[in-house]
Design a protein around this motif. Sequence first.
Motif, short mmCIF file in Angstrom:
data_model
loop_
_atom_site.label_atom_id
_atom_site.label_comp_id
_atom_site.label_asym_id
_atom_site.label_seq_id
_atom_site.Cartn_x
_atom_site.Cartn_y
_atom_site.Cartn_z
N ILE A 142 0.84 -1.20 0.00
CA ILE A 142 0.00 0.00 0.00
C ILE A 142 0.88 1.25 0.00
O ILE A 142 0.64 2.20 -0.75
N THR A 143 1.91 1.24 0.83
CA THR A 143 2.84 2.37 0.88
C THR A 143 3.56 2.55 -0.45
O THR A 143 3.73 3.67 -0.94
N ASN A 144 3.97 1.42 -1.05
CA ASN A 144 4.71 1.48 -2.32
C ASN A 144 3.81 1.84 -3.50
O ASN A 144 4.29 2.34 -4.52
N GLY A 145 2.52 1.52 -3.38
CA GLY A 145 1.58 1.82 -4.46
C GLY A 145 1.49 0.75 -5.52
O GLY A 145 0.97 0.98 -6.62
N TYR A 146 2.02 -0.45 -5.21
CA TYR A 146 1.94 -1.55 -6.17
C TYR A 146 2.17 -2.86 -5.42
O TYR A 146 2.62 -2.88 -4.27
N GLY A 147 1.83 -3.98 -6.10
CA GLY A 147 2.09 -5.29 -5.52
C GLY A 147 1.12 -6.35 -6.01
O GLY A 147 0.06 -6.04 -6.59
N HIS A 148 1.50 -7.60 -5.80
CA HIS A 148 0.69 -8.74 -6.21
C HIS A 148 0.86 -9.82 -5.16
O HIS A 148 1.98 -10.26 -4.89
N ILE A 149 -0.23 -10.24 -4.55
CA ILE A 149 -0.22 -11.31 -3.56
C ILE A 149 -0.78 -12.57 -4.22
O ILE A 149 -1.88 -12.56 -4.75
N LEU A 174 -8.05 -4.82 -1.07
CA LEU A 174 -6.86 -4.18 -1.62
C LEU A 174 -7.07 -3.61 -3.02
O LEU A 174 -6.17 -3.02 -3.60
N ASN A 175 -8.28 -3.78 -3.54
CA ASN A 175 -8.58 -3.36 -4.90
C ASN A 175 -8.33 -1.87 -5.11
O ASN A 175 -7.74 -1.46 -6.12
N SER A 176 -8.76 -1.05 -4.17
CA SER A 176 -8.62 0.40 -4.33
C SER A 176 -7.17 0.86 -4.24
O SER A 176 -6.85 2.01 -4.58
N HIS A 177 -6.29 -0.03 -3.78
CA HIS A 177 -4.86 0.31 -3.69
C HIS A 177 -4.07 -0.19 -4.91
O HIS A 177 -2.85 -0.04 -4.94
N GLY A 178 -4.78 -0.77 -5.87
CA GLY A 178 -4.12 -1.24 -7.08
C GLY A 178 -3.28 -2.49 -6.89
O GLY A 178 -2.38 -2.77 -7.70
N ILE A 179 -3.57 -3.24 -5.84
CA ILE A 179 -2.81 -4.46 -5.54
C ILE A 179 -3.55 -5.67 -6.09
O ILE A 179 -4.72 -5.87 -5.79
#
Length: 254
Positions: A128-135, A171-176
């Motif tokens: 969230i802090t970084n603004g990207y990611g994939h779990i 996490l959808n709204s965070h682009g993750i």
Amino acid sequence: MTKIALITGATAGIGEACAHTFAREGYNLILTGRRMDRLETLAQQLNKQYNIEVAVSSFDVRSREQVIQSLEGLPAQWKKVDVLINNAGLSQGLDPIQKGSYDDWDTMIDTNIKGLLYVSRVVSNWMITNGYGHIINLGSIAGKEVYANGNVYCATKHAVDALNKGMRIDLNSHGIKVTAVHPGAVETEFSEVRFKGDKERAKKVYEGFEPLAAQDIAETIWFVASRPAHVNINELTVMPTAQATATNIFRKNT
């Protein structure tokens, strides 16, 4: 900038195969597991073979304190995680509910559900802090079906299936991105662990057909992780050709 993947349960099986696959693709890696000797050996091998950076952290995902301390103790540059592969998981025993082991139940629930939650809680906030990611969560066909004597293991993997869907929403709204990969029969240490080291009993699980290999699942996970930014694969179920359901497997000469 080189991407980073964090893989739990990286000391064997699917986790180890994922480490090789993502290293091959140029990722730097954070590898976690309970067996530090294996982690260090794997890290040296990957560094030499693929010329990537590897950080290792040995802890038990069942321990919230160990998870938080170990992950938050990583240097800041290692917290720029692009992909989290929640691979750590296991099955213990194969007993009807009325004869189940309390200890086995606790081990499966603490590892498969709570361990996944502890790691995801920490890393999702980095993302969230970084603004990207994939779990990417490792589920199971046991999270889609229930079979005799699989009661609690199936329940934990159904929980992973539900958590995967919940994470996707939260996490959808965070682009993750969030994905679950649900394998069928994969020949790893899984059955040996389930049967408490009984190698002969474990071997019989895979007799008469060609099961999936750890690398098959690692390649599937890489496919999921390598889609364009606008594409999220919510879930995939991957089975050997010989397997139709959790318990329906065509075995030759049997």
